[in-house]
Design an enzyme around this catalytic site. Structure first.
Site, PDB file in Angstrom:
ATOM      1  N   ILE A  12      33.257  39.455  54.948  1.00 45.58           N
ATOM      2  CA  ILE A  12      32.591  40.696  54.559  1.00 45.58           C
ATOM      3  C   ILE A  12      31.173  40.414  54.081  1.00 45.58           C
ATOM      4  CG2 ILE A  12      32.744  42.771  53.130  1.00 45.58           C
ATOM      5  CD1 ILE A  12      35.764  42.231  52.885  1.00 45.58           C
ATOM      6  N   THR A  40      34.317  27.131  51.239  1.00 44.00           N
ATOM      7  CA  THR A  40      35.717  26.729  51.297  1.00 44.00           C
ATOM      8  C   THR A  40      36.208  26.952  52.723  1.00 44.00           C
ATOM      9  OG1 THR A  40      36.428  28.950  50.650  1.00 44.00           O
ATOM     10  CG2 THR A  40      36.094  27.340  48.880  1.00 44.00           C
ATOM     11  N   THR A 127      39.390  45.395  45.490  1.00 47.21           N
ATOM     12  CA  THR A 127      40.409  45.713  46.494  1.00 47.21           C
ATOM     13  C   THR A 127      41.367  46.784  45.989  1.00 47.21           C
ATOM     14  OG1 THR A 127      42.334  44.781  47.672  1.00 47.21           O
ATOM     15  CG2 THR A 127      41.751  43.769  45.583  1.00 47.21           C
ATOM     16  N   ASP A 128      41.968  47.511  46.933  1.00 49.39           N
ATOM     17  CA  ASP A 128      42.992  48.490  46.575  1.00 49.39           C
ATOM     18  C   ASP A 128      44.273  47.843  46.048  1.00 49.39           C
ATOM     19  OD1 ASP A 128      43.914  47.438  49.005  1.00 49.39           O
ATOM     20  OD2 ASP A 128      43.916  49.354  50.065  1.00 49.39           O
ATOM     21  N   GLU A 129      44.439  46.548  46.280  1.00 46.81           N
ATOM     22  CA  GLU A 129      45.682  45.875  45.882  1.00 46.81           C
ATOM     23  C   GLU A 129      45.874  45.815  44.374  1.00 46.81           C
ATOM     24  OE1 GLU A 129      47.060  42.514  48.064  1.00 46.81           O
ATOM     25  OE2 GLU A 129      45.670  42.884  49.715  1.00 46.81           O
ATOM     26  N   TYR A 151      47.167  37.186  43.677  1.00 39.63           N
ATOM     27  CA  TYR A 151      45.828  37.549  44.145  1.00 39.63           C
ATOM     28  C   TYR A 151      45.374  38.853  43.525  1.00 39.63           C
ATOM     29  CZ  TYR A 151      42.616  40.140  47.117  1.00 39.63           C
ATOM     30  OH  TYR A 151      41.594  40.940  47.563  1.00 39.63           O
ATOM     31  N   LYS A 155      42.256  39.671  40.897  1.00 38.69           N
ATOM     32  CA  LYS A 155      41.190  40.633  41.176  1.00 38.69           C
ATOM     33  C   LYS A 155      41.155  41.725  40.104  1.00 38.69           C
ATOM     34  CE  LYS A 155      38.589  40.992  43.970  1.00 38.69           C
ATOM     35  NZ  LYS A 155      37.183  40.478  44.015  1.00 38.69           N
TER      36      LYS A 155
END
Length: 327
Positions: A12, A40, A127-129, A151, A155
């Protein structure tokens, strides 16, 4: 304008940098960009090849957790666009420490340096997560955070830190939260490039559980347009959702990719579901649409056709990455 872009050699981030430096964001025409990227496994200098010769681009290989380096780079920049993060859910399930270190401590290191340097705006990409899973309806920006994977938890921690620096220190912070991205230059561990490249090679693809998990798909170009709108016009201390308006079950997504690559359902392997697999994500984009004029421009059918064509035409980009990562 001088912009520090963290993670600018990733999927992105590189889309954002390429578009910015080729005049895609008129409000920031003539900007100079510093990319800070650790390179990375998912960061790739080749992602910046189209603009590598631009004198407005400075590339620095380094870690956002390196406080001395970040303090050296930060002064003189007008804004930070913070993409750098560990992002793959499966990797976070296997081991969370890198996710906490990069996503939380790395973000805190950047925030401290931005505060000391008097940076004008800090745009934090999330993020939506962080919301967990939603059975029906869509999340609004004030929805409580309830992350289910390491993850997503890392975030969420970085989001809260960024917003806390606004409230505590009056740092000019804006947070964006996006739905699932797709498009060119995406590292082939993520579902769309993994499936597309496997199918193009005549291989099979793994579909988790019953394939009923639902995601909203957002073309990376639309995501970056939303980020730029939030950077230029977003209200300080606010969160903005960026979505694509293309909700599909994973089974429906797989069917689309089979059609696009000329394969059939015999190429699909049903596999055991992911631990803590969120059933459905859905973001309301009313706020960014009403306040900033955002609307996704790339339809899913158009976007996925172009994405498949890109991977078909750019084997020299993805084949070495898959071989090295044993994907």
């Amino acid at each position: 304008m001088r912009i520090l872009v963290t993670g600018g050699a990733g999927f992105i981030g590189s889309q954002y940098v390429r578009t910015l430096l080729t005049g895609g964001y008129p409000g920031y025409a003539g900007s100079r960009v510093t990319v800070l990227d650790k390179l990375t496994y998912s960061g790739n200098r080749a992602n910046l090849d189209p603009v590598a010769a631009d004198p407005a681009l400075t590339f620095v290989e380094g870690d956002i957790c390196d406080a001395a380096l970040v303090d050296e780079l930060m002064p003189g920049h007008d804004a930070v666009v913070h993409f750098a993060a560990e992002t793959h859910v499966d990797r976070s399930i296997r081991g969370a420490s890198e996710f906490v270190t990069t996503n939380v401590l790395g973000t805190q290191t950047l925030l401290d340096a931005a505060l000391r340097a008097g940076v004008g705006r800090f745009l934090h990409v999330s993020t939506d997560e962080v919301y967990g899973s939603i059975a029906e309806g869509s999340w609004t920006e004030d929805w409580p955070l309830a992350p289910n994977s390491p993850y997503a938890a890392a975030k969420a921690g970085s989001d809260l830190l960024a917003l806390a620096y606004h409230r505590t220190h009056k740092l000019d912070v804006v947070v964006t939260r996006c739905s699932n991205n797709y498009g060119p230059y995406q590292f082939p561990e993520k579902v769309i490039p993994l499936f597309v490249t496997n199918l193009l090679d005549g291989g099979t693809v793994p579909l988790y559980g019953d394939g009923g998990n639902i995601r909203d798909w957002l073309h990376v170009a639309d995501h970056c347009v939303g980020i730029q709108l939030a950077l230029e016009k977003g209200r300080s201390g606010e969160v903005y959702h960026i979505g694509g308006g293309a909700e599909l079950t994973n089974r429906e997504l797989t069917e689309e990719l089979l059609r696009a690559t000329g394969r059939d359902w015999s190429a699909v392997r049903m596999v055991e579901d992911r631990k803590g697999h969120d059933r459905r994500y859905s973001l309301s984009i009313d706020k960014i649409s009403d306040e900033l004029g955002y609307a996704p421009a790339v339809g899913f059918a158009e976007g996925i056709a172009a994405t498949v064509a890109w991977y078909r035409d750019n084997r020299s980009w993805w084949e070495p990455l898959k071989a090295k990562a044993a994907l």
